[in-house]
Design an enzyme around this catalytic site. Structure first.
Site, PDB file in Angstrom:
ATOM      1  N   GLU A 428      62.867  43.781  44.493  1.00 19.37           N
ATOM      2  CA  GLU A 428      64.207  44.121  44.036  1.00 19.37           C
ATOM      3  C   GLU A 428      64.155  45.453  43.277  1.00 19.37           C
ATOM      4  O   GLU A 428      63.456  45.590  42.286  1.00 19.37           O
ATOM      5  CB  GLU A 428      64.681  42.985  43.115  1.00 19.37           C
ATOM      6  N   ASP A 509      63.297  39.831  39.889  1.00 15.30           N
ATOM      7  CA  ASP A 509      63.226  39.622  38.446  1.00 15.30           C
ATOM      8  C   ASP A 509      63.388  38.136  38.112  1.00 15.30           C
ATOM      9  O   ASP A 509      64.070  37.408  38.823  1.00 15.30           O
ATOM     10  CB  ASP A 509      64.359  40.391  37.737  1.00 15.30           C
ATOM     11  N   ASP A 511      65.292  36.550  36.296  1.00 13.08           N
ATOM     12  CA  ASP A 511      66.558  36.276  35.615  1.00 13.08           C
ATOM     13  C   ASP A 511      67.602  35.843  36.649  1.00 13.08           C
ATOM     14  O   ASP A 511      67.289  35.669  37.825  1.00 13.08           O
ATOM     15  CB  ASP A 511      67.030  37.508  34.826  1.00 13.08           C
ATOM     16  N   ASP A 513      70.196  37.351  38.001  1.00 12.60           N
ATOM     17  CA  ASP A 513      70.419  38.297  39.089  1.00 12.60           C
ATOM     18  C   ASP A 513      69.301  38.236  40.120  1.00 12.60           C
ATOM     19  O   ASP A 513      69.544  38.269  41.322  1.00 12.60           O
ATOM     20  CB  ASP A 513      70.494  39.728  38.540  1.00 12.60           C
TER      21      ASP A 513
END
Ligand code: 0RA
Length: 649
Positions: A428, A509, A511, A513
């Site tokens: 990403e 990541d 998280d 997102d």
């Protein structure tokens, strides 16, 4: 104890010892949970047979707090009389002799039949203990076994009003490793299926392993139709009523019965579930072939007759798009491609199913022209979409060639050309992509940075061409070099043999997102490169959540629990050491060396392999989570919210 009793027990013990030595041969893999759960099905199937014989309306399954399972039915009760040949109770013969299924007479064949047909004795062999309680002749009988060995002969222990059988057992954990706990969801799914296939039978499961017992009851008067309704529960159906077809053809060995329920919806996928004698055949087989052939010729025949067809005939794939169907065949002597009965191979079934479906579905179309028209229109639409998608895909392929070599510019390829050792990281963002490029082992690790959120392909059902026009998706297709699309008959479809990398690793990541981006990638892979997932080529990288430091010592934690453990370790005897903690918000915060040592080094990293147990359930999950319907998604998320443990918003 008579001499006879002793002599026959020795024989029996040798049989059961074989099961204990090689459980995999009889019950499936003893490590990954397969054999563990098959134990339940072997026992339940006996009770299902008792239902099929017309003697029990209900089966109760209890997952007990001590991790044993009890299965009760209210049938005739296992016979208790002394068996002529063996000189022990008939019940003990059933419980200890391999392959001594339930039935002594051949007149009624065992329809439900355990997965391997080894019967309850194989389960007894691999159980720490097994208790059998029988209610029959106004009495209650009991016998206990340990590792398949009877502790005493079957004994009368009281009186009884009703009849029936309870078998309770505790799996022997010296045999079952890795997965040692019964999984409620797995049991529930299979029980639901069994209840659908046996209209009218009530099966209740009570999970009493936790403080609050969890009880689910499965009882479907509507049988297969209700099964199809459930498969289509969250889909927009093309016609209200599920189509039902039943038929029978007698062959030399006896009658072959065919039962089928089907309904088309606006879904993208096709879900056809096949069963023989109540056992799921996950790879289909001759019933599937017969059904597919009949469907294609029936829909095309109708379309031609009514002049609805403009160009070429509709392909089978077009006709089946959005179809949910369950086909159940009862056969007196079926053959399968393997022990696990995943595929039916009895060749006569193709013609039998084909003839019955062709005739009955044709009749149905004649009597319901509105439904028939809808089905044809839907197939025509599917055919157009497929044509548009093919054009867009060809364009992608040509474009790849024009740009030279076919590999996308963003890809930092690895040196090796051996797919077995090559890996591609889908990363990403460009900044993390940069760290990964510097930190990697460039001999075997390729890096493909993807910018932003990739297209949600689940929302492009009606415009597949758009999927192929999407930049990030084109890049992935060209980097993998293995084609795209799940139709094996199509020349350009995805083929794992052509995959340039043995491992596709999603690295996003840690998280919300990142999780979303990962889900978008998985949605694309599932819809357009499914074999990559099914054959175990897709992985999820596990970057650490924390860096913990004390002086020059650096440690990494991948969970909150691990963080606490490491903190305690670093503190040692001095609780006042105030340890340095860095919470990683994204991959970009790690330097190349950190990214390599924590997440990418094949020697030390942990990765999750993406696996799928149930293609149909997975289809529906993607439809709900990634599709258009907001209330459905909300309900799904609320139902599963308690399973989410590490949500960092
Ligand atoms: C053999 C013969 C009969 C019933 C059964 C087996 C039987 C086995 C199991 C296993 C679990 N539940 C069961 N219920 C019945 C028929 C006996 C008769 O004719 O009465």
């Amino acid at each position: 104890m008579s001499d006879d009793y002793g002599a026959s027990s020795i024989q029996v013990l040798e049989g059961l010892e074989a099961v204990r030595k090689r459980p995999g041969m009889y019950l499936g893999d003893p490590h990954d949970g397969t054999a563990l759960h098959h134990c339940i099905w072997e026992v339940v199937d006996n009770s299902v047979d008792e239902h099929l014989a017309g003697h029990t309306p209900r089966i109760d399954i209890v997952l007990n707090p001590d991790h044993s399972v009890s299965v009760s039915d209210y049938g005739r009760g296992i016979p208790v009389g002394v068996h002529e040949k063996y000189g022990i109770s008939a019940a003990e013969v059933i419980m200890t002799k391999l392959h001594a299924g339930g039935k002594f007479d051949n007149s009624s064949y065992k329809v439900s039949g355990g997965l391997h047909g080894v019967g309850v004795s194989a389960v007894n062999a691999v159980s720490e203990w097994m208790d059998v309680t029988i209610h029959r002749n106004g009495l209650t009988y009991f016998q206990r076994y340990e590792a398949g060995v009877p502790m005493a002969p079957l004994a009368e222990v009281g009186t009884s009003e009703g009849t029936g059988t309870t078998i309770a057992f505790k799996p022997d954990l010296t045999i079952f490793t890795e997965v040692t706990e019964f999984e409620f969801d797995q049991i529930n799914t299979r029980v639901r299926e069994t209840a659908f296939l046996n209209a009218g039978l009530m099966i209740a499961i009570s999970d009493e392993r936790n403080e609050e017992p969890h009880v689910v009851e499965h009882h479907y008067a509507g049988g297969l139709s209700e099964f199809v309704e459930q498969l289509n529960e969250r889909r927009e159906v093309m016609h209200e009523e599920v189509i039902n077809i039943i038929g029978e053809q007698v062959i030399e060995k006896g009658p072959v019965e065919v039962e089928l329920a089907l309904q088309w919806s606006d879904a993208f996928s096709e879900s056809i579930m096949c069963y023989t004698n109540i056992i799921r055949n996950k790879d289909g087989g001759t019933h599937m072939t017969g059904l597919r052939t009949a469907l294609t010729s029936c829909v095309n025949g109708y379309a031609k007759k009514r002049n609805l067809l403009k160009g070429d005939a509709l392909s089978g794939e077009d006709v089946r798009e959005g179809l949910a169907a369950v086909v159940s065949v009862k056969h007196p002597d079926p053959s399968f491609s393997s022990q696990t009965k995943d595929k039916l191979v009895s060749s006569e079934v193709t013609g039998i199913v084909q003839t019955i479906v062709y005739e009955k579905l044709g009749e149905f179309f004649e009597e319901n022209p509105n439904v028939a028209k809808q089905v044809v229109d839907k197939a025509l639409l599917a055919s157009k979409a497929r044509e548009a998608a093919r054009k867009a895909r060809d364009l992608t392929r040509r474009k790849g060639v024009l740009e030279g070599g076919g590999l996308p510019g963003k890809l930092a390829d690895c040196q090796s050309r051996d797919p077995n050792e090559c890996e591609v990281y889908l990363v990403e963002g460009d900044s993390a992509g940069g760290s990964a490029k510097t930190g990697r082992d460039r001999r075997i690790q390729a890096i493909l940075p993807l910018r932003g959120k990739i297209l949600n392909v689940e929302r492009q059902k009606h415009n597949i061409a758009k999927v192929f026009q999407n930049n990030e998706i084109q890049t992935m297709i060209r980097a993998f070099g293995a084609g795209v699309g799940n139709n094996p008959d199509d020349e350009g479809s995805f083929k794992t043999e052509k995959l340039r990398y043995g491992k596709i690793i999603l690295m996003t990541d840690a998280d919300v997102d990142g999780a979303h981006i990962r889900t978008l990638m998985l949605t694309f892979l599932w819809r357009f490169m499914r074999p990559a997932i099914m054959e175990g080529h897709v992985y999820i990288a596990q970057p650490p959540l924390y860096q913990l430091s004390k002086g020059r010592i650096n440690r990494y934690a991948f969970t909150d629990e691990e963080r606490d453990v490491i903190m305690d370790e670093l503190r040692g005897d001095n609780p006042n050491t105030k340890i340095g903690i860095q919470r990683y918000k994204g991959l970009g915060e790690m330097n190349p060396e950190q990214l390599w040592s924590t997440t990418m080094d094949p020697e030390t990293r942990t990765m999750l392999k993406v696996t799928v147990k149930e293609a149909e359930a997975t289809d529906r999950m993607f439809e709900i989570l990634m599709g258009e319907d907001v209330p459905d998604r909300r309900a799904f998320i609320e139902r599963h919210a308690k399973e989410v443990t590490n949500l960092d918003i």
